[in-house]
Scaffold this motif. Structure first.
Motif, PDB file in Angstrom:
ATOM      1  N   PRO A 179       0.803  -1.226   0.000  1.00  0.00           N
ATOM      2  CA  PRO A 179       0.000   0.000   0.000  1.00  0.00           C
ATOM      3  C   PRO A 179       0.835   1.274   0.000  1.00  0.00           C
ATOM      4  CG  PRO A 179       0.023  -0.950   2.195  1.00  0.00           C
ATOM      5  CD  PRO A 179       0.812  -1.880   1.320  1.00  0.00           C
ATOM      6  N   LEU A 180       1.678   1.415  -1.027  1.00  0.00           N
ATOM      7  CA  LEU A 180       2.350   2.711  -1.225  1.00  0.00           C
ATOM      8  C   LEU A 180       2.604   2.875  -2.709  1.00  0.00           C
ATOM      9  CD1 LEU A 180       6.083   2.678  -0.095  1.00  0.00           C
ATOM     10  CD2 LEU A 180       4.813   0.674  -0.809  1.00  0.00           C
ATOM     11  N   THR A 181       2.546   4.114  -3.156  1.00  0.00           N
ATOM     12  CA  THR A 181       2.676   4.375  -4.591  1.00  0.00           C
ATOM     13  C   THR A 181       3.941   5.199  -4.853  1.00  0.00           C
ATOM     14  OG1 THR A 181       1.247   6.278  -4.231  1.00  0.00           O
ATOM     15  CG2 THR A 181       0.208   4.304  -5.116  1.00  0.00           C
ATOM     16  N   TYR A 182       4.392   5.169  -6.115  1.00  0.00           N
ATOM     17  CA  TYR A 182       5.552   5.984  -6.551  1.00  0.00           C
ATOM     18  C   TYR A 182       6.830   5.649  -5.785  1.00  0.00           C
ATOM     19  CZ  TYR A 182       1.607   8.785  -8.271  1.00  0.00           C
ATOM     20  OH  TYR A 182       0.445   9.206  -8.863  1.00  0.00           O
ATOM     21  N   TRP A 183       6.981   4.419  -5.352  1.00  0.00           N
ATOM     22  CA  TRP A 183       8.187   4.016  -4.616  1.00  0.00           C
ATOM     23  C   TRP A 183       9.439   4.308  -5.456  1.00  0.00           C
ATOM     24  CZ3 TRP A 183      10.324   3.210  -0.179  1.00  0.00           C
ATOM     25  CH2 TRP A 183      11.410   2.341  -0.006  1.00  0.00           C
ATOM     26  N   GLY A 184       9.335   4.067  -6.760  1.00  0.00           N
ATOM     27  CA  GLY A 184      10.480   4.290  -7.653  1.00  0.00           C
ATOM     28  C   GLY A 184      10.849   5.760  -7.764  1.00  0.00           C
ATOM     29  N   SER A 185       9.954   6.585  -8.259  1.00  0.00           N
ATOM     30  CA  SER A 185      10.267   7.994  -8.506  1.00  0.00           C
ATOM     31  C   SER A 185      10.492   8.763  -7.208  1.00  0.00           C
ATOM     32  CB  SER A 185       9.162   8.640  -9.342  1.00  0.00           C
ATOM     33  OG  SER A 185       7.883   8.323  -8.815  1.00  0.00           O
ATOM     34  N   LYS A 186       9.690   8.465  -6.192  1.00  0.00           N
ATOM     35  CA  LYS A 186       9.825   9.216  -4.935  1.00  0.00           C
ATOM     36  C   LYS A 186      11.170   8.948  -4.262  1.00  0.00           C
ATOM     37  CE  LYS A 186       5.240  10.580  -3.529  1.00  0.00           C
ATOM     38  NZ  LYS A 186       4.208  10.590  -2.478  1.00  0.00           N
ATOM     39  N   ASN A 187      11.697   7.731  -4.398  1.00  0.00           N
ATOM     40  CA  ASN A 187      13.023   7.468  -3.857  1.00  0.00           C
ATOM     41  C   ASN A 187      14.086   8.297  -4.543  1.00  0.00           C
ATOM     42  OD1 ASN A 187      14.135   5.529  -1.787  1.00  0.00           O
ATOM     43  ND2 ASN A 187      12.237   4.548  -2.453  1.00  0.00           N
ATOM     44  N   MET A 188      13.945   8.433  -5.860  1.00  0.00           N
ATOM     45  CA  MET A 188      14.936   9.222  -6.616  1.00  0.00           C
ATOM     46  C   MET A 188      14.921  10.691  -6.217  1.00  0.00           C
ATOM     47  SD  MET A 188      14.594   7.643 -10.436  1.00  0.00           S
ATOM     48  CE  MET A 188      15.773   8.840 -11.072  1.00  0.00           C
ATOM     49  N   MET A 189      13.741  11.145  -5.767  1.00  0.00           N
ATOM     50  CA  MET A 189      13.610  12.563  -5.391  1.00  0.00           C
ATOM     51  C   MET A 189      13.760  12.774  -3.888  1.00  0.00           C
ATOM     52  SD  MET A 189      13.302  14.405  -8.149  1.00  0.00           S
ATOM     53  CE  MET A 189      14.598  13.351  -8.806  1.00  0.00           C
TER      54      MET A 189
END
Lengths: 413, 413
Positions: free
Chosen positions: A136-146
């Motif tokens: 239950p979490l979204t944007y794990w990929g992009s949010k980590n990069m930012m």
């Protein structure tokens, strides 16, 4: 060099989409490729090989985002990032996310073949996760990069089978000992192409959507507690009927949405009724409210009026009201100046475009809060997505690649 | 002899109710006594003994209705029948049905003790089935007595566990070889006392309800087929939102009910939504409509307008409509002349009464279509029934017995 010169093969992108769809293919013709699953690992590893075949330097970051890099001749530390996400929803389609990665890969391959090394570095990214379908979490990929996430966020997260997030990540080959969510400061522009997941382009016979904003979203659960009672023996005037109160609310909230702004989208997709029996007055009804608009002011104003409206209706019926807000995403403005510069280029290809708002969330939304970001759409047949029926014609896929090449050329060459 | 003379014990009826509630008692304080179950057999056999103890001749008919008979001195073939049903819903209360049997038993016992043999025959009946909770058919007991059912009706009927109706009946001691649904022509009057299952008596601080009609009931399932779509990417004007259409319908149908007749009761208790996900427009919604009134004309007129209204709403939204009517029971008028004769008698006991309509179905409804029938109500606390919370105070139970004695005295002595 001012122009893109490449030999085009219309079926090339379609073949790539079909190839990637094998990883996680379902018997119903869809794709289920959840974060850190076996199918996900196979897809990322196969994409890695494909990137190497295209002459790219490849690497994974610590959470499993995969990068294929073509170093720039003049500004190698200025990265133009292009791509989308590799994960799907359960029983999703072949295009959502995947197309954006493959279109980027193909566009960069063709550009390098025809125009050589770019001035700025280009990286194609296969982002590890956007949908939030396994955990239950979204944007794990992009949010980590930012730098927007940390391990703390996922420490206690598990999937439906009880597998912990951290265990799943380690099993996929990304040990937490190597974890980093340090914000990448070398990325100067993010460029994503995606299927529309709506029917605006198709209904208007357009080829390309130039996205100006990604909507903000607020989601609420409205709980109405009335009184369950006998359908035959309780006079209409003595009822505390939660179903009728919910129906009045949904009806009025929809009417209010239509008169507020033509871009406002308000949806009650879910309703849970207790006891949900034909001859018993419903004592308890919970319904959801999904509200989206690209302007914060409109969004706030509607929500304020909506809550007032529901409160009044509940009070009038002697019904107890409770409201839970469980999603609150602010609208994001994208790089419209770049779209302006590219309009003639698109038209010169005989393609028809429109400027539009994205009603769905995308990784571009995450990057767009930190750096200049561009989002392009290609048509979705019947507007269908998150379904095995998801479809975009090979011609539309190829048009998207061509336009993406132009954007990349302008940004990196 | 013009008067009822009996020694009254206020706790007698309460004790009887508590005694019968043991058969099928649940840990939650309720009763589950389904047709032909072990608990049902025990209850009927124990009641049989109780009837014998009261000096009655006892017999079962071929489907398991139990009768306790006091033969009349002058018109032994004219039977005054009084009682109610022995079965309950799953997790029901102690009073629904059971009270009517026990009040009848006690009233007849007292009458015979104080006033001797009646002129006409009185039979106390414990009807085998009214609720339809184990098998999908209702009024199996009373309808068999009136010749309204046949074995053909139940030939292929099974319960949720797959046990056939006929097998269950045979296991309870009623072999089909002995089956008969010949209409009983000796019954001259049916008299039932029941808990109100509503809050009209309690809210108005009344003791007895004199029921003039049992409502007719129509139940529909309305199916709306729109188009499931993305909540973010589908403009409000391009939606075929089955949830909004259902909400508009329920809202308008309720308003229409309120302006049609103060006795009309319209309920949507059940709604089933697909896919029922917060961020997806509902493609398919089914909702039920339970409509009750004691006048056929009002019922027909409302249903006609309701269907027109739903059709118009569906057409306006481009939504496919289908309507299934799965219950259609005509209103039944009861013997109000007898109530008129008894009013002073009730008042003279210091009891307050009102004439009212029954919004729930009862065995009186079946008998009322064939012969003079009387239905009396005692208050239900908070109007609750079909629940372990079902409650009527010992005083109200006893008041009901006293009034029932007066009615029986007038009919049989």
């Amino acid at each position: 060099m001012n122009e893109v010169h490449a030999t085009i093969n219309v079926n090339e992108i379609q073949k790539l989409v079909d190839w990637l769809a094998v990883f996680g293919a379902t018997t119903e013709g869809g794709v289920t490729r959840l974060l850190y699953s076996k199918e996900w690992v196979q897809a990322q590893q196969s994409l890695k090989k494909k990137m190497i075949d295209c002459g790219m330097q490849v690497y994974f970051d610590s959470v499993g985002n995969l990068f294929g890099r073509i170093e720039g001749s003049q500004e190698k530390d200025s990265v133009i990032l292009t791509g989308s996400h590799i994960d799907t929803v359960v029983q999703g389609g072949k295009y959502d996310g995947a197309y954006g990665i493959l279109a980027s890969l193909l566009a960069v391959k063709r550009l390098v073949e025809s125009n050589g090394q770019p001035k700025k570095t280009i990286e194609v990214v296969s982002l590890c996760e956007e949908e939030g379908s396994r955990f239950p979490l979204t944007y794990w990929g992009s949010k980590n990069m930012m730098g927007d996430y940390s391990l703390k966020t996922v420490e206690e997260t598990t999937d439906k089978e009880g597998v912990s997030f951290i265990q799943a990540m380690e099993d996929a080959g990304f040990p937490i000992s190597a974890y980093s969510s340090k914000k990448r400061s070398d990325i100067k522009h993010f460029l994503e192409i995606h299927i529309e997941q709506g029917a605006v382009l198709e209904n208007n016979q357009l080829d390309i959507g130039l996205v100006s904003h990604i909507v903000g979203q607020k989601r609420f659960t409205i709980s109405l507690n009335g009184q369950s009672n006998h359908a035959g023996t309780t006079p209409m005037t003595e009822r505390k009927d939660a179903m009728v109160c919910a129906a009045n609310a949904i009806s009025k909230l929809t009417a209010l949405a239509k008169t507020t702004s033509s871009s406002l989208r308000v949806t009650t997709g879910q309703i849970v009724v207790k006891p949900n029996v034909p001859n018993v007055i419903a004592g308890n009804v919970q319904f959801t409210l999904d509200i989206r608009h690209h302007e914060s002011e409109v969004l706030e104003d509607y929500c304020h009026k909506a809550m007032q409206l529901v409160r009044t209706l509940a009070e009038k019926s002697g019904i107890q009201l409770s409201v839970e807000k469980w999603t609150d995403i602010t609208p994001v403005g994208l790089d419209t100046a770049l779209h302006e510069l590219m309009r003639d280029k698109i038209s010169s290809k005989g393609l028809k475009y429109t400027t539009m708002v994205s009603g769905a969330g995308h990784d571009a939304q995450v990057f767009g809060q930190h750096l200049p970001t561009t989002l392009l759409f290609v048509p979705s047949k019947n507007g269908i997505s998150h379904s095995p029926l998801e479809y975009t014609s090979p011609e539309h896929l190829e048009n998207g690649v061509l336009v993406l090449m132009d954007y990349l050329y302008r940004l990196a060459y």
